[in-house]
Write a protein that holds these residues in place. Structure first.
Motif, PDB file in Angstrom:
ATOM      1  N   SER A  52       0.833  -1.202   0.000  1.00 19.71           N
ATOM      2  CA  SER A  52       0.000   0.000   0.000  1.00 19.71           C
ATOM      3  C   SER A  52       0.869   1.254   0.000  1.00 19.71           C
ATOM      4  N   ASN A  53       1.881   1.278   0.853  1.00 23.67           N
ATOM      5  CA  ASN A  53       2.783   2.433   0.919  1.00 23.67           C
ATOM      6  C   ASN A  53       3.565   2.607  -0.379  1.00 23.67           C
ATOM      7  N   ALA A  54       4.072   1.506  -0.931  1.00 20.95           N
ATOM      8  CA  ALA A  54       4.853   1.574  -2.177  1.00 20.95           C
ATOM      9  C   ALA A  54       3.981   1.972  -3.361  1.00 20.95           C
ATOM     10  N   ALA A  55       2.682   1.731  -3.236  1.00 20.74           N
ATOM     11  CA  ALA A  55       1.743   2.086  -4.305  1.00 20.74           C
ATOM     12  C   ALA A  55       1.205   3.502  -4.138  1.00 20.74           C
ATOM     13  N   GLY A  56       1.844   4.278  -3.290  1.00 22.10           N
ATOM     14  CA  GLY A  56       1.443   5.676  -3.120  1.00 22.10           C
ATOM     15  C   GLY A  56       0.248   5.853  -2.214  1.00 22.10           C
ATOM     16  N   GLY A  57       0.060   4.903  -1.300  1.00 23.88           N
ATOM     17  CA  GLY A  57      -1.035   5.025  -0.351  1.00 23.88           C
ATOM     18  C   GLY A  57      -2.359   4.454  -0.814  1.00 23.88           C
ATOM     19  N   VAL A  58      -2.340   3.653  -1.847  1.00 25.05           N
ATOM     20  CA  VAL A  58      -3.575   2.982  -2.280  1.00 25.05           C
ATOM     21  C   VAL A  58      -4.095   2.159  -1.104  1.00 25.05           C
ATOM     22  N   SER A  59      -5.383   2.167  -0.912  1.00 19.34           N
ATOM     23  CA  SER A  59      -6.012   1.452   0.194  1.00 19.34           C
ATOM     24  C   SER A  59      -5.610  -0.018   0.214  1.00 19.34           C
ATOM     25  N   MET A  60      -5.346  -0.522   1.420  1.00 18.90           N
ATOM     26  CA  MET A  60      -5.016  -1.943   1.562  1.00 18.90           C
ATOM     27  C   MET A  60      -6.177  -2.817   1.096  1.00 18.90           C
ATOM     28  N   ALA A  61      -7.393  -2.348   1.260  1.00 18.40           N
ATOM     29  CA  ALA A  61      -8.569  -3.102   0.822  1.00 18.40           C
ATOM     30  C   ALA A  61      -8.594  -3.261  -0.699  1.00 18.40           C
ATOM     31  N   ALA A  62      -7.956  -2.336  -1.412  1.00 18.59           N
ATOM     32  CA  ALA A  62      -7.926  -2.414  -2.876  1.00 18.59           C
ATOM     33  C   ALA A  62      -7.170  -3.648  -3.361  1.00 18.59           C
ATOM     34  N   ILE A  63      -6.262  -4.162  -2.547  1.00 18.58           N
ATOM     35  CA  ILE A  63      -5.545  -5.388  -2.916  1.00 18.58           C
ATOM     36  C   ILE A  63      -6.532  -6.531  -3.050  1.00 18.58           C
ATOM     37  N   GLY A  64      -7.394  -6.673  -2.059  1.00 20.75           N
ATOM     38  CA  GLY A  64      -8.416  -7.723  -2.113  1.00 20.75           C
ATOM     39  C   GLY A  64      -9.394  -7.505  -3.251  1.00 20.75           C
ATOM     40  N   TYR A  65      -9.772  -6.266  -3.473  1.00 15.17           N
ATOM     41  CA  TYR A  65     -10.729  -5.957  -4.536  1.00 15.17           C
ATOM     42  C   TYR A  65     -10.166  -6.308  -5.907  1.00 15.17           C
ATOM     43  N   HIS A  66      -8.942  -5.909  -6.172  1.00 15.74           N
ATOM     44  CA  HIS A  66      -8.357  -6.093  -7.506  1.00 15.74           C
ATOM     45  C   HIS A  66      -7.713  -7.466  -7.711  1.00 15.74           C
ATOM     46  N   PHE A  67      -7.174  -8.069  -6.638  1.00 13.82           N
ATOM     47  CA  PHE A  67      -6.390  -9.292  -6.807  1.00 13.82           C
ATOM     48  C   PHE A  67      -6.861 -10.464  -5.960  1.00 13.82           C
ATOM     49  N   GLY A  68      -7.660 -10.215  -4.960  1.00 13.27           N
ATOM     50  CA  GLY A  68      -8.147 -11.293  -4.110  1.00 13.27           C
ATOM     51  C   GLY A  68      -7.291 -11.522  -2.881  1.00 13.27           C
ATOM     52  N   SER A  69      -5.985 -11.389  -3.021  1.00 13.20           N
ATOM     53  CA  SER A  69      -5.080 -11.582  -1.884  1.00 13.20           C
ATOM     54  C   SER A  69      -3.729 -10.944  -2.178  1.00 13.20           C
ATOM     55  N   LYS A  70      -2.965 -10.769  -1.123  1.00 15.01           N
ATOM     56  CA  LYS A  70      -1.607 -10.244  -1.261  1.00 15.01           C
ATOM     57  C   LYS A  70      -0.778 -11.187  -2.132  1.00 15.01           C
ATOM     58  N   GLU A  71      -0.933 -12.496  -1.897  1.00 16.02           N
ATOM     59  CA  GLU A  71      -0.160 -13.483  -2.654  1.00 16.02           C
ATOM     60  C   GLU A  71      -0.473 -13.421  -4.148  1.00 16.02           C
ATOM     61  N   ALA A  72      -1.757 -13.290  -4.470  1.00 15.35           N
ATOM     62  CA  ALA A  72      -2.140 -13.203  -5.881  1.00 15.35           C
ATOM     63  C   ALA A  72      -1.547 -11.949  -6.521  1.00 15.35           C
ATOM     64  N   LEU A  73      -1.526 -10.846  -5.793  1.00 14.38           N
ATOM     65  CA  LEU A  73      -0.923  -9.612  -6.298  1.00 14.38           C
ATOM     66  C   LEU A  73       0.578  -9.802  -6.502  1.00 14.38           C
ATOM     67  N   LEU A  74       1.271 -10.351  -5.520  1.00 18.35           N
ATOM     68  CA  LEU A  74       2.709 -10.571  -5.654  1.00 18.35           C
ATOM     69  C   LEU A  74       3.013 -11.520  -6.809  1.00 18.35           C
ATOM     70  N   ASN A  75       2.194 -12.564  -6.954  1.00 19.00           N
ATOM     71  CA  ASN A  75       2.378 -13.513  -8.062  1.00 19.00           C
ATOM     72  C   ASN A  75       2.210 -12.805  -9.399  1.00 19.00           C
TER      73      ASN A  75
END
Length: 188
Positions: free
Chosen positions: A29-52
Motif C-alpha cells: 500500500s505504501n509503495a503504491a502511493g497510499g492505495v487502500s489496503m482493501a484495494a488489494i483484495g478488490y483487484h487481486f483477491g489476496s496479497k499473494e495473488a498480487l505478488l504472483n
C-alpha cells in the motif's frame, strides 16, 4: 495509472527490495502511493495473488529484454558452440543486472510447496518459459510441443541453476566460455 496498476508497481518494488515472504500488505500500500489496503483484495483477491501477478509481469518483461539482448549477441557466421557461449554470457550478465527479480523468483519458489494457487500459477508460467526459451535459443516454433518442451526444459534447468549460482556466489559462477567448454567436452 489506476489503483490496479499502482498496486502492481508497488508490489514489484516490494518484491525486489524485501522479497516475497517479507512483504506485507501495508508495504505494498505504501509503495503504491497510499492505495487502500482493501484495494488489494478488490483487484487481486489476496496479497499473494498480487505478488504472483507482479512477479509474472516482471518475468515477462525480463524475457522480452532477454530476447532483445540475445538478438544483439548473435553473430551470423558463428558456430553453434560460439552462439551458445555468446548467448549464455549475455544471460549471465542479465541475471546479475536483475538480482532483485531472481531473488524474488527463488523466494516465491519456496512458497510453491505451501500454496497450491501459487504452485499452479508458477507451473503455468514455467510452461510458457520453456516454450519461450526453446524459441529464443533454438528457434523452435512454439507449436512444436515435443521438441519445445524437451529443449525448453533443458534451457530452463540451465537458467535456474545459473541464476542460483550467480545469487549465491557471483564471483565463482561459471562464465559463458566455461559453459561452452563444458558442453564441448560433454558432447565430445
Amino acid at each position: 495509472m489506476g489503483n490496479r496498476e499502482d498496486l502492481l508497481a508497488g508490489a514489484r518494488r516490494c518484491l525486489f527490495e524485501k522479497g516475497y515472504t517479507r512483504t506485507t500488505v501495508r508495504d505494498i500500500s505504501n509503495a503504491a502511493g497510499g492505495v487502500s489496503m482493501a484495494a488489494i483484495g478488490y483487484h487481486f483477491g489476496s496479497k499473494e495473488a498480487l505478488l504472483n501477478a507482479a512477479l509474472a509481469e516482471a518475468n515477462r518483461e525480463w524475457g522480452d529484454e532477454l530476447e532483445r539482448t540475445l538478438s544483439a549477441a548473435a553473430e551470423p557466421n558463428s558456430t553453434a558452440l560460439q552462439r551458445f557461449e555468446a548467448n549464455w554470457t549475455a544471460v549471465l550478465d542479465s541475471i546479475a543486472d536483475h538480482r532483485g527479480l531472481w531473488s524474488a523468483t527463488f523466494d516465491i519458489l519456496a512458497q510453491a510447496g505451501q500454496d497450491e494457487a501459487t504452485r499452479e500459477q508458477l507451473a503455468a508460467g514455467l510452461d510458457e518459459a520453456r516454450r519461450g526459451l526453446a524459441r529464443l535459443f533454438e528457434g523452435i516454433d512454439e507449436s512444436d510441443t515435443a521438441s519445445g518442451r524437451a529443449i525448453g526444459s533443458f534451457y530452463q534447468a540451465l537458467l535456474t541453476g545459473l541464476a542460483a549460482q550467480v545469487l549465491i556466489d557471483p564471483d565463482h559462477a561459471p562464465s559463458g566460455k566455461e559453459l561452452a567448454e563444458a558442453l564441448r567436452r560433454i558432447t565430445g
